[in-house]
Design an enzyme around this catalytic site. Sequence first.
Site, short mmCIF file in Angstrom:
data_model
loop_
_atom_site.label_atom_id
_atom_site.label_comp_id
_atom_site.label_asym_id
_atom_site.label_seq_id
_atom_site.Cartn_x
_atom_site.Cartn_y
_atom_site.Cartn_z
N CYS A 84 32.12 129.16 1.51
CA CYS A 84 33.46 128.88 2.04
C CYS A 84 33.31 128.08 3.34
O CYS A 84 32.29 128.17 4.00
CB CYS A 84 34.19 130.20 2.32
SG CYS A 84 35.00 130.90 0.87
N HIS A 155 37.76 129.68 -2.59
CA HIS A 155 36.77 130.68 -3.01
C HIS A 155 37.00 131.19 -4.44
O HIS A 155 36.07 131.58 -5.12
CB HIS A 155 36.83 131.86 -2.03
CG HIS A 155 35.83 132.93 -2.31
ND1 HIS A 155 34.48 132.76 -2.05
CD2 HIS A 155 35.96 134.17 -2.83
CE1 HIS A 155 33.84 133.87 -2.39
NE2 HIS A 155 34.70 134.73 -2.87
N ASN A 195 25.97 127.56 -13.38
CA ASN A 195 25.95 128.89 -13.98
C ASN A 195 27.25 129.56 -13.60
O ASN A 195 27.62 129.55 -12.44
CB ASN A 195 24.81 129.74 -13.42
CG ASN A 195 23.46 129.13 -13.68
OD1 ASN A 195 23.27 128.44 -14.67
ND2 ASN A 195 22.52 129.38 -12.81
N HIS A 206 31.96 131.96 -5.66
CA HIS A 206 32.54 130.68 -5.21
C HIS A 206 32.13 129.57 -6.20
O HIS A 206 30.96 129.43 -6.52
CB HIS A 206 32.02 130.36 -3.81
CG HIS A 206 32.79 129.29 -3.14
ND1 HIS A 206 33.55 129.51 -2.02
CD2 HIS A 206 32.94 127.97 -3.44
CE1 HIS A 206 34.13 128.38 -1.66
NE2 HIS A 206 33.78 127.44 -2.51
N HIS A 208 30.59 126.76 -7.76
CA HIS A 208 29.52 125.86 -7.32
C HIS A 208 28.52 125.64 -8.44
O HIS A 208 28.48 126.40 -9.41
CB HIS A 208 28.80 126.42 -6.09
CG HIS A 208 27.93 127.61 -6.39
ND1 HIS A 208 28.43 128.86 -6.69
CD2 HIS A 208 26.58 127.72 -6.47
CE1 HIS A 208 27.43 129.69 -6.91
NE2 HIS A 208 26.29 129.04 -6.80
N GLN A 210 24.41 123.53 -9.23
CA GLN A 210 23.15 123.17 -8.59
C GLN A 210 22.59 121.90 -9.20
O GLN A 210 22.96 121.52 -10.31
CB GLN A 210 22.14 124.30 -8.77
CG GLN A 210 22.57 125.63 -8.18
CD GLN A 210 21.47 126.66 -8.32
OE1 GLN A 210 20.37 126.49 -7.81
NE2 GLN A 210 21.75 127.73 -9.04
ZN LIG Z 1 33.63 131.27 -0.91
#
Ligand SMILES: [Zn+2]
Length: 390
Positions: A84, A155, A195, A206, A208, A210
Site C-alpha cells: 500500500c 489494497h 499468483n 494486495h 500484485h 512478479q
Molecule cells: Zn495493500
Amino acid sequence: MADGRDLIYFDDTEAYVSGERTRRLDDPRPLPARFEPRIDADGVEQPPLGPEMRLDPLTGDWIPMASHRMNRTFLPAADACPLCPARPADSGTDYSDGEVPDTDYDVVVFENRFPALMQLPGVGLEDGWAVDGEDLWQARPAAGRCEVVCFSSDHTGSFGGLTPRRVRTIIEAWADRTTELSALPGIEQVFCFENRGKEIGVTLPHPHGQIYAFPFVTPRTQAMLRQAAAYRDRTGGHLLRDVLDAERRAGTRVVLETEHWTAYVPAAARWPVEVHLAPNRDVLDLPGLTEVEREDLALAYLELLRRLDRFFVEPEEAGGAPIPLPYIAGWHQAVVGEGRELGRLHLQVISVLRAPGKLKYLAGVESGMASWISDTTPERIAARLQEVAL
Ligand SMILES: [Zn+2]
C-alpha cells in the site's frame, strides 16, 4: 529507493498522463545500501553476498538458493501492507512503513528487496565455482533479477476487477520490463506472472504480480524448445503456431475468440483448471504486440479471469456463490538467445483448485517422477469455461 533499488511508475491517471505533474520519490527509510561491504566478526571487510545457484548434475537444472544473508535490518510492521502507499496523502500521518514510500501510485514496479535472483556490481555468471571443490557440482552467482508489480494502490480487489484501462497500463509495464530486463547481461528469459489466492501460497492480498529475469533457460522452456526444434526438423512447421491452428480447427476446447486473441484449454492439460491465451498473429513476446493487440488483450484477459471466477460455485446448501479461483497466470515469452525463433507468446493460467474446498496436491508420481495425472479432462474444463460465459 533509499537502498539504491529502482522504483518505476506507470501512470494512467491525470495529471501524470498529460505530463502536467511528474512523480518524485523521497524515500525516508533508513535502509542500508544493498551493496555495502559487510564487516565480518573479525572486523574485516567482506564483499556483499548475493544468491547463488547450483547445477543439478542429474537433470541439468539450475537451482537458485536464496539463503544468502542480506542486510535485513528494516522490516515493515507486521500489520501494515508493504504494497500500500506508505504515506497516504489524506491521513496527515507520518510515514507508516512499506515498500512503496509514496502517497499514491497507479502501477509501480520495484526490485524485490530479498530476491532469489540478483545481479551484484562487478559479479557475473562467469564468476562460478565448484562446490566443495568437486567439478560435478557447478555453482554460479544467481545473477538475475526479481521485480514486484503492484497493479493498483487499492489494497482490496483483484486483477479481474481492474478496469481495461488499468490492465492496458499493466501490459505496458510488462512489455517495458521485458525489454529492459532482456538487455541486462546474462539474462536468458523474462517471466511475468501473477499468483492469486492463499491456496497458491500468496501471503499479501494486495493485487500484485512478479517478474523474474532468469540467467538460465527454465526447465519447462527447455523442454518446449526441445519439442519445438524436433517438430521443426520433422515437419518444417512452428510447433506453437501449429498447436494454435489445430486448436482453432478442432474448436472443441476453444473458450474465447476475439479479433486478435484465442483462448483454449490445451489438448493435454494437466491441471484441474488450465487455459492458454495466445495472439492470433505470430508474436515472440509482449514487446512485440501492436497497439490494437494490447487493447484487445486487456479485454480478453479480463473476460477470461471473470469466467475463471465463476468456474466453481459453493454447494447450494452453502449459498451457491461463485468461488474466487486461486490461480497462477504466467506469460511464456521467446527466450533472449538461442532458440528465440522457436518461441511464441502465450499466457498460461492454471489452478490447484479441483472442486470447492478441494485442492490438488502433487501425488507421489507427480512429485517423485514429474509424471502428471489429470483429475479431469481438458474437454470438461473447456465446456465449463464456455458455460460460464455471460
Ligand atoms: Zn495493500
